[in-house]
Scaffold this motif. Structure first.
Motif, PDB file in Angstrom:
ATOM      1  N   TYR A  91       4.366   0.573   2.261  1.00  0.00           N
ATOM      2  CA  TYR A  91       4.084  -0.775   2.765  1.00  0.00           C
ATOM      3  C   TYR A  91       3.374  -0.708   4.127  1.00  0.00           C
ATOM      4  O   TYR A  91       3.758  -1.387   5.083  1.00  0.00           O
ATOM      5  CB  TYR A  91       5.357  -1.599   2.874  1.00  0.00           C
ATOM      6  CG  TYR A  91       5.984  -1.945   1.547  1.00  0.00           C
ATOM      7  CD1 TYR A  91       5.574  -3.067   0.833  1.00  0.00           C
ATOM      8  CD2 TYR A  91       6.964  -1.135   0.990  1.00  0.00           C
ATOM      9  CE1 TYR A  91       6.149  -3.384  -0.395  1.00  0.00           C
ATOM     10  CE2 TYR A  91       7.532  -1.430  -0.243  1.00  0.00           C
ATOM     11  CZ  TYR A  91       7.119  -2.558  -0.932  1.00  0.00           C
ATOM     12  OH  TYR A  91       7.682  -2.868  -2.149  1.00  0.00           O
ATOM     13  N   TYR A  92       2.315   0.075   4.201  1.00  0.00           N
ATOM     14  CA  TYR A  92       1.690   0.370   5.485  1.00  0.00           C
ATOM     15  C   TYR A  92       1.201  -0.882   6.218  1.00  0.00           C
ATOM     16  O   TYR A  92       1.503  -1.082   7.404  1.00  0.00           O
ATOM     17  CB  TYR A  92       0.541   1.368   5.298  1.00  0.00           C
ATOM     18  CG  TYR A  92       1.040   2.778   5.091  1.00  0.00           C
ATOM     19  CD1 TYR A  92       1.160   3.654   6.159  1.00  0.00           C
ATOM     20  CD2 TYR A  92       1.409   3.223   3.826  1.00  0.00           C
ATOM     21  CE1 TYR A  92       1.642   4.938   5.981  1.00  0.00           C
ATOM     22  CE2 TYR A  92       1.890   4.506   3.630  1.00  0.00           C
ATOM     23  CZ  TYR A  92       2.008   5.358   4.712  1.00  0.00           C
ATOM     24  OH  TYR A  92       2.494   6.637   4.517  1.00  0.00           O
TER      25      TYR A  92
ATOM     26  N   GLN B 192      -3.799  -8.128   6.494  1.00  0.00           N
ATOM     27  CA  GLN B 192      -2.404  -8.346   6.859  1.00  0.00           C
ATOM     28  C   GLN B 192      -2.234  -8.448   8.372  1.00  0.00           C
ATOM     29  O   GLN B 192      -1.433  -9.248   8.870  1.00  0.00           O
ATOM     30  CB  GLN B 192      -1.532  -7.231   6.273  1.00  0.00           C
ATOM     31  CG  GLN B 192      -1.365  -7.381   4.767  1.00  0.00           C
ATOM     32  CD  GLN B 192      -0.643  -6.217   4.145  1.00  0.00           C
ATOM     33  OE1 GLN B 192       0.581  -6.197   4.084  1.00  0.00           O
ATOM     34  NE2 GLN B 192      -1.398  -5.220   3.698  1.00  0.00           N
ATOM     35  N   PHE B 193      -2.995  -7.655   9.127  1.00  0.00           N
ATOM     36  CA  PHE B 193      -2.952  -7.778  10.583  1.00  0.00           C
ATOM     37  C   PHE B 193      -3.423  -9.148  11.032  1.00  0.00           C
ATOM     38  O   PHE B 193      -2.839  -9.769  11.927  1.00  0.00           O
ATOM     39  CB  PHE B 193      -3.815  -6.691  11.234  1.00  0.00           C
ATOM     40  CG  PHE B 193      -3.039  -5.486  11.664  1.00  0.00           C
ATOM     41  CD1 PHE B 193      -2.410  -5.439  12.897  1.00  0.00           C
ATOM     42  CD2 PHE B 193      -2.912  -4.396  10.827  1.00  0.00           C
ATOM     43  CE1 PHE B 193      -1.680  -4.334  13.295  1.00  0.00           C
ATOM     44  CE2 PHE B 193      -2.175  -3.281  11.204  1.00  0.00           C
ATOM     45  CZ  PHE B 193      -1.564  -3.253  12.448  1.00  0.00           C
TER      46      PHE B 193
ATOM     47  N   LYS C 276       3.828  -6.343  10.960  1.00  0.00           N
ATOM     48  CA  LYS C 276       5.056  -6.962  11.455  1.00  0.00           C
ATOM     49  C   LYS C 276       5.543  -6.282  12.732  1.00  0.00           C
ATOM     50  O   LYS C 276       6.118  -6.938  13.616  1.00  0.00           O
ATOM     51  CB  LYS C 276       6.135  -6.931  10.376  1.00  0.00           C
ATOM     52  CG  LYS C 276       5.867  -7.892   9.221  1.00  0.00           C
ATOM     53  CD  LYS C 276       5.803  -9.351   9.683  1.00  0.00           C
ATOM     54  CE  LYS C 276       5.728 -10.309   8.499  1.00  0.00           C
ATOM     55  NZ  LYS C 276       5.702 -11.728   8.905  1.00  0.00           N
ATOM     56  N   ALA C 277       5.328  -4.973  12.865  1.00  0.00           N
ATOM     57  CA  ALA C 277       5.642  -4.293  14.123  1.00  0.00           C
ATOM     58  C   ALA C 277       4.765  -4.848  15.240  1.00  0.00           C
ATOM     59  O   ALA C 277       5.232  -5.068  16.371  1.00  0.00           O
ATOM     60  CB  ALA C 277       5.445  -2.785  13.982  1.00  0.00           C
TER      61      ALA C 277
ATOM     62  N   GLU D  13       0.825  -1.201   0.000  1.00  0.00           N
ATOM     63  CA  GLU D  13       0.000   0.000   0.000  1.00  0.00           C
ATOM     64  C   GLU D  13       0.867   1.263   0.000  1.00  0.00           C
ATOM     65  O   GLU D  13       1.959   1.291   0.564  1.00  0.00           O
ATOM     66  CB  GLU D  13      -0.896   0.040   1.244  1.00  0.00           C
ATOM     67  CG  GLU D  13      -1.835  -1.129   1.371  1.00  0.00           C
ATOM     68  CD  GLU D  13      -1.184  -2.314   2.051  1.00  0.00           C
ATOM     69  OE1 GLU D  13      -1.816  -3.373   2.084  1.00  0.00           O
ATOM     70  OE2 GLU D  13      -0.032  -2.193   2.527  1.00  0.00           O
ATOM     71  N   THR D  14       0.339   2.303  -0.606  1.00  0.00           N
ATOM     72  CA  THR D  14       0.912   3.637  -0.476  1.00  0.00           C
ATOM     73  C   THR D  14      -0.126   4.515   0.209  1.00  0.00           C
ATOM     74  O   THR D  14      -1.292   4.119   0.375  1.00  0.00           O
ATOM     75  CB  THR D  14       1.248   4.231  -1.848  1.00  0.00           C
ATOM     76  OG1 THR D  14       0.021   4.461  -2.571  1.00  0.00           O
ATOM     77  CG2 THR D  14       2.138   3.281  -2.654  1.00  0.00           C
ATOM     78  N   LEU D  15       0.287   5.711   0.575  1.00  0.00           N
ATOM     79  CA  LEU D  15      -0.646   6.614   1.243  1.00  0.00           C
ATOM     80  C   LEU D  15      -1.821   6.954   0.349  1.00  0.00           C
ATOM     81  O   LEU D  15      -2.930   7.208   0.821  1.00  0.00           O
ATOM     82  CB  LEU D  15       0.098   7.891   1.664  1.00  0.00           C
ATOM     83  CG  LEU D  15      -0.640   8.852   2.588  1.00  0.00           C
ATOM     84  CD1 LEU D  15      -1.086   8.147   3.866  1.00  0.00           C
ATOM     85  CD2 LEU D  15       0.244  10.055   2.912  1.00  0.00           C
TER      86      LEU D  15
END
Length: 220
Positions: free
Chosen positions: A139-140, A96-97, A146-147, A83-85
């Protein structure tokens, strides 16, 4: 012989983990959403239809492993978005989460009682989840998930100490897999060889460490 459970085992790094642990004589339980011909041809016990993004799926399938005593759990399943802004959606961020952060925690929670004293839990993460290392943005969903996985792994390292289970957060490197259209710097075989060295070196004194597969300790 140890018992190894691997998620996302049908391709890429997960499949290579399967091959290399089998080659060393270990018992491997391979979990995946859909098996592959290459995985099915191994001697691993394959359990498919395992969707780590779906708690109901995990609650249905993982109890079938209730008699298993686990020496090593590798939470490898993951997805990558770009993703981009200016081009992102809540749906892609959330997915993804669910796969990258929530799935590994839920799998570990459901298999916690089967982890032997001295067992190890591995979170296959990414240096893209490092706040300090983020020098390019973008890469939001992947970075955030991953964080989140990294902080969950640190909590697990604390919470599993009483059970004498060590936890590592491992960045494989830029690996030639389908996830990145095979444009990586190293092969899955080399990445897994390095990752297995980090796993071998994991113990209760260094539990919670965030490592690059090459042995470098990464910043949070």
């Amino acid at each position: 012989m140890t018992t190894v459970v691997i998620t996302g085992a049908n391709r890429g790094i997960g499949l290579e983990f399967v091959k290399q642990y089998l080659a060393k004589g270990h018992k491997v339980i391979a979990l995946c959403r859909n098996t592959s011909d290459e995985l099915s041809q191994t001697s691993a016990k394959v359990i498919d239809k395992v969707d780590v993004s779906n708690p109901e799926c995990l609650e249905k399938i993982l109890p079938s492993l209730s008699d298993l005593k686990i020496d090593l759990l590798i939470n490898n399943a993951g997805v990558l978005g770009n993703e981009t802004l200016d081009d992102m959606s809540a749906a892609t961020l959330e997915y993804q989460f669910r796969v990258n952060a929530m799935g590994p925690v839920m799998v570990t929670q459901m298999l916690k009682k089967q982890l032997l004293k001295g067992a190890k839990v591995i979170m296959i993460t990414s240096r893209m989840g490092s706040v300090t290392d983020n020098t390019s943005g973008g890469y939001y969903g992947y970075r955030m998930s991953k964080a989140a996985l990294n902080i969950a792994g640190m909590s697990l390292a604390h919470d599993l100490k009483e059970q004498e289970v060590a936890v590592a957060l491992l960045h494989p490197g830029y690996v030639q897999t389908e996830m990145v259209n095979n444009t990586g710097d190293i092969s899955a075989a080399v990445a897994v060889e390095r990752l297995m060295m980090r796993i071998d070196g994991l113990n209760m004194s260094n539990t919670g460490t965030f490592w690059h597969s090459n042995g470098e300790i990464l910043p949070w």
